[in-house]
Design a protein around this motif. Structure first.
Motif, PDB file in Angstrom:
ATOM      1  N   ARG A 117       0.864  -1.177   0.000  1.00  0.00           N
ATOM      2  CA  ARG A 117       0.000   0.000   0.000  1.00  0.00           C
ATOM      3  C   ARG A 117       0.904   1.231   0.000  1.00  0.00           C
ATOM      4  O   ARG A 117       1.347   1.698   1.040  1.00  0.00           O
ATOM      5  CB  ARG A 117      -0.934  -0.016   1.196  1.00  0.00           C
ATOM      6  CG  ARG A 117      -1.899  -1.190   1.089  1.00  0.00           C
ATOM      7  CD  ARG A 117      -2.862  -1.217   2.233  1.00  0.00           C
ATOM      8  NE  ARG A 117      -3.711  -2.406   2.136  1.00  0.00           N
ATOM      9  CZ  ARG A 117      -4.589  -2.745   3.050  1.00  0.00           C
ATOM     10  NH1 ARG A 117      -4.750  -2.027   4.135  1.00  0.00           N
ATOM     11  NH2 ARG A 117      -5.333  -3.826   2.890  1.00  0.00           N
TER      12      ARG A 117
ATOM     13  N   GLU B 144       2.525   4.214   2.570  1.00  0.00           N
ATOM     14  CA  GLU B 144       1.763   4.547   3.765  1.00  0.00           C
ATOM     15  C   GLU B 144       1.996   3.497   4.834  1.00  0.00           C
ATOM     16  O   GLU B 144       2.036   2.313   4.555  1.00  0.00           O
ATOM     17  CB  GLU B 144       0.268   4.620   3.436  1.00  0.00           C
ATOM     18  CG  GLU B 144      -0.076   5.725   2.467  1.00  0.00           C
ATOM     19  CD  GLU B 144      -1.590   5.898   2.364  1.00  0.00           C
ATOM     20  OE1 GLU B 144      -2.164   6.631   3.176  1.00  0.00           O
ATOM     21  OE2 GLU B 144      -2.174   5.297   1.470  1.00  0.00           O
TER      22      GLU B 144
ATOM     23  N   SER C 133       0.651   1.378   7.469  1.00  0.00           N
ATOM     24  CA  SER C 133      -0.685   0.885   7.747  1.00  0.00           C
ATOM     25  C   SER C 133      -1.004   0.955   9.229  1.00  0.00           C
ATOM     26  O   SER C 133      -0.184   0.636  10.082  1.00  0.00           O
ATOM     27  CB  SER C 133      -0.823  -0.559   7.257  1.00  0.00           C
ATOM     28  OG  SER C 133      -0.633  -0.599   5.869  1.00  0.00           O
TER      29      SER C 133
ATOM     30  N   ASP D 283     -13.325  14.334   8.704  1.00  0.00           N
ATOM     31  CA  ASP D 283     -13.660  14.302   7.278  1.00  0.00           C
ATOM     32  C   ASP D 283     -15.180  14.339   7.144  1.00  0.00           C
ATOM     33  O   ASP D 283     -15.882  13.422   7.577  1.00  0.00           O
ATOM     34  CB  ASP D 283     -13.098  13.031   6.642  1.00  0.00           C
ATOM     35  CG  ASP D 283     -13.277  12.994   5.133  1.00  0.00           C
ATOM     36  OD1 ASP D 283     -14.418  13.182   4.668  1.00  0.00           O
ATOM     37  OD2 ASP D 283     -12.285  12.776   4.428  1.00  0.00           O
TER      38      ASP D 283
ATOM     39  N   PRO E  45      -8.240   7.172   4.266  1.00  0.00           N
ATOM     40  CA  PRO E  45      -6.880   6.845   3.816  1.00  0.00           C
ATOM     41  C   PRO E  45      -6.700   5.328   3.746  1.00  0.00           C
ATOM     42  O   PRO E  45      -7.286   4.584   4.540  1.00  0.00           O
ATOM     43  CB  PRO E  45      -5.999   7.443   4.925  1.00  0.00           C
ATOM     44  CG  PRO E  45      -6.849   8.455   5.612  1.00  0.00           C
ATOM     45  CD  PRO E  45      -8.251   7.946   5.520  1.00  0.00           C
ATOM     46  N   LYS E  46      -5.888   4.855   2.819  1.00  0.00           N
ATOM     47  CA  LYS E  46      -5.711   3.415   2.643  1.00  0.00           C
ATOM     48  C   LYS E  46      -5.258   2.733   3.925  1.00  0.00           C
ATOM     49  O   LYS E  46      -5.657   1.614   4.223  1.00  0.00           O
ATOM     50  CB  LYS E  46      -4.707   3.140   1.524  1.00  0.00           C
ATOM     51  CG  LYS E  46      -5.232   3.441   0.134  1.00  0.00           C
ATOM     52  CD  LYS E  46      -4.197   3.075  -0.919  1.00  0.00           C
ATOM     53  CE  LYS E  46      -4.718   3.380  -2.317  1.00  0.00           C
ATOM     54  NZ  LYS E  46      -3.736   3.033  -3.364  1.00  0.00           N
ATOM     55  N   ARG E  47      -4.399   3.441   4.696  1.00  0.00           N
ATOM     56  CA  ARG E  47      -3.842   2.820   5.895  1.00  0.00           C
ATOM     57  C   ARG E  47      -4.867   2.697   7.018  1.00  0.00           C
ATOM     58  O   ARG E  47      -4.616   2.030   8.024  1.00  0.00           O
ATOM     59  CB  ARG E  47      -2.647   3.636   6.396  1.00  0.00           C
ATOM     60  CG  ARG E  47      -3.023   5.020   6.941  1.00  0.00           C
ATOM     61  CD  ARG E  47      -1.786   5.821   7.368  1.00  0.00           C
ATOM     62  NE  ARG E  47      -2.163   7.092   7.958  1.00  0.00           N
ATOM     63  CZ  ARG E  47      -2.423   8.191   7.277  1.00  0.00           C
ATOM     64  NH1 ARG E  47      -2.360   8.163   5.956  1.00  0.00           N
ATOM     65  NH2 ARG E  47      -2.749   9.311   7.896  1.00  0.00           N
TER      66      ARG E  47
ATOM     67  N   ARG F 268      -8.454   2.155   6.356  1.00  0.00           N
ATOM     68  CA  ARG F 268      -9.751   1.737   5.827  1.00  0.00           C
ATOM     69  C   ARG F 268     -10.510   0.830   6.783  1.00  0.00           C
ATOM     70  O   ARG F 268     -11.711   0.993   6.995  1.00  0.00           O
ATOM     71  CB  ARG F 268      -9.560   1.040   4.475  1.00  0.00           C
ATOM     72  CG  ARG F 268      -9.328   2.005   3.334  1.00  0.00           C
ATOM     73  CD  ARG F 268      -9.034   1.283   2.036  1.00  0.00           C
ATOM     74  NE  ARG F 268      -8.965   2.231   0.928  1.00  0.00           N
ATOM     75  CZ  ARG F 268      -8.537   1.909  -0.286  1.00  0.00           C
ATOM     76  NH1 ARG F 268      -8.128   0.658  -0.534  1.00  0.00           N
ATOM     77  NH2 ARG F 268      -8.504   2.819  -1.240  1.00  0.00           N
TER      78      ARG F 268
END
Length: 410
Positions: A211, A214, A216, A227, A346-348, A350
């Motif tokens: 990923r 980032e 995680s 957000d 953020p991907k880290r 999710r």
């Protein structure tokens, strides 16, 4: 369907997704088999309606505090261990519940069992995310929740059948039988998930590797709520799930007020569940043609109108049509907000964001029915539906700015 969501994704991804969907169906079947049986067990042990409420509320609220830590562990690459530990609790929980002859210990074990169920739910959503390319998420989450809908329909039917095998006056024995059945069904889910995790071993689906750049699992879970889109997604999700719970709890009360038979009320509830299942099956096509945020806005607004209409509609045909409308619109909210949360976070983080969404749902499921009960004591049996309509209208209004932004940017 492309079987490649990430560089290290297994080739037979389609089969793996089917196994995940079937596992989710079975988990929800055992969950909705055991939930009503817990209430019967309380009554069999000499408890009353108030005691049932305390035991159920404890099992719903306390697991909320474990959801975010569960999500953070999944973000750090521990999703397989999380799913397996949850399955262990789901498998052993009913066996322990069958042995409980104390209301206090019944509440304690039910809470532990509920933690296991929540853990598997969070882990399952994380697996769907990892097994889906971005363009596939709406469809796959739709199928994932459709499978859950089937489990929710099957579970109570199995519970009723198994309990009928005991002597009709021996409620304690009947609940014991049902808990054993729940554990047996959970064993089937365990086999499915273990096989799935073995097949996914080493892939990017269950590890945070790859990923890009980032770290995680690092970052504040509370900052996610800053957000606005994530916060609104949670609001919509909580409003939708609370509305479904209010329909389930108060439609029988409204039916009694209108002179409807219990059998017809059961048909109405089944129609709603069936319509939700169908809407989720075709969710992917709908999103492609209309757009995710527009579908969320329109479905939430129509659901608000449908809940408000329940206040004044008494005709049987109109009530059936309303249940179809509410089933379709309320069925779309959960899978779409899952995708919205995954796409926005953020991907880290999710899995943490998905866990926050689950926590919000549980809080809504506890707080909104309590408020509805207080309102109904003052304003009558239609008040809960007015409350649900208001919550859904507010949620739809909060989505409008994002739909406008997306439209102006396109």
């Amino acid at each position: 369907m492309s079987s490649v969501a990430y560089p290290n994704y297994p080739r037979d991804g389609r089969r793996m997704l089917v196994v995940l969907l079937l596992g989710n169906l079975v988990v929800h079947a055992t969950m909705f088999l055991a939930r009503p049986v817990v209430s019967y067990r309380v009554l069999a042990l000499g408890g009353d309606e108030t005691t049932v409420g305390i035991v159920v509320a404890t099992g719903a609220l306390l697991p909320v505090f474990t959801a975010v830590p569960t999500g953070r562990l999944c973000d750090r690459g521990h999703a397989p261990a999380i799913v397996l530990s949850g399955l262990a609790l789901v498998l052993t929980g009913p066996l322990l519940l069958a042995q409980m002859d104390s209301l206090v210990w019944l509440a304690v074990v039910n809470t532990i069992y509920s933690i296991g169920l929540l853990t598997v739910m969070v882990g399952g959503q994380v697996l769907v995310t990892g097994m889906s390319a971005p363009a596939q998420r709406d469809r796959n989450f739709g199928w994932f929740t459709a499978a859950a809908s089937l489990g929710q329909m099957v579970g109570p039917l199995i519970a009723g059948w198994v309990m009928s095998l005991a002597h009709e006056r021996d409620l304690l024995l009947a609940t014991t039988y049902a808990f054993y059945a729940a554990s047996a069904i959970a064993a089937v889910a365990a086999v499915m998930f273990v096989g799935l995790l073995l097949a996914l071993r080493g892939s990017d689906v269950v590890t945070p590797s790859g990923r890009a750049g980032e770290r995680s699992g690092q970052g504040s879970a509370l900052r996610l709520l800053a957000d606005r889109q994530l916060a609104v997604a949670m609001l919509v999700s909580g409003g939708v799930i609370a509305a479904v719970d209010l329909i389930t709890a108060y439609l029988p009360v409204l039916g009694t007020h209108y002179g409807l038979s219990p059998g017809f009320v059961g048909v109405l509830l089944s129609v709603r569940a069936g319509a939700s299942f169908l809407s989720r099956v075709f969710l992917g096509v709908l999103v492609i043609r209309v757009g995710r945020l527009r579908v969320i806005l329109v479905s939430t607004a129509l659901a608000a109108c449908g809940m408000a209409a329940l206040i004044g509609v008494t005709g049987e045909v109109l009530l059936v049509l309303l249940m179809v409308l509410l089933g379709i619109t309320l069925g779309l909210g959960q899978p779409l907000t899952m995708t919205w949360v995954v796409q926005q976070a953020p991907k880290r983080l999710r899995a943490t964001a998905l866990a926050l969404r689950v926590s919000g749902n549980r809080v809504a499921q506890s707080a909104v029915p309590a408020l509805a009960g207080a309102l109904s004591a003052v304003a009558g049996v239609t008040a809960p539906f007015g409350l649900a309509a208001g919550l859904l209208a507010v949620a739809a209004g909060c989505v409008v700015p994002f739909v406008r932004t997306r439209s102006s940017g396109s």
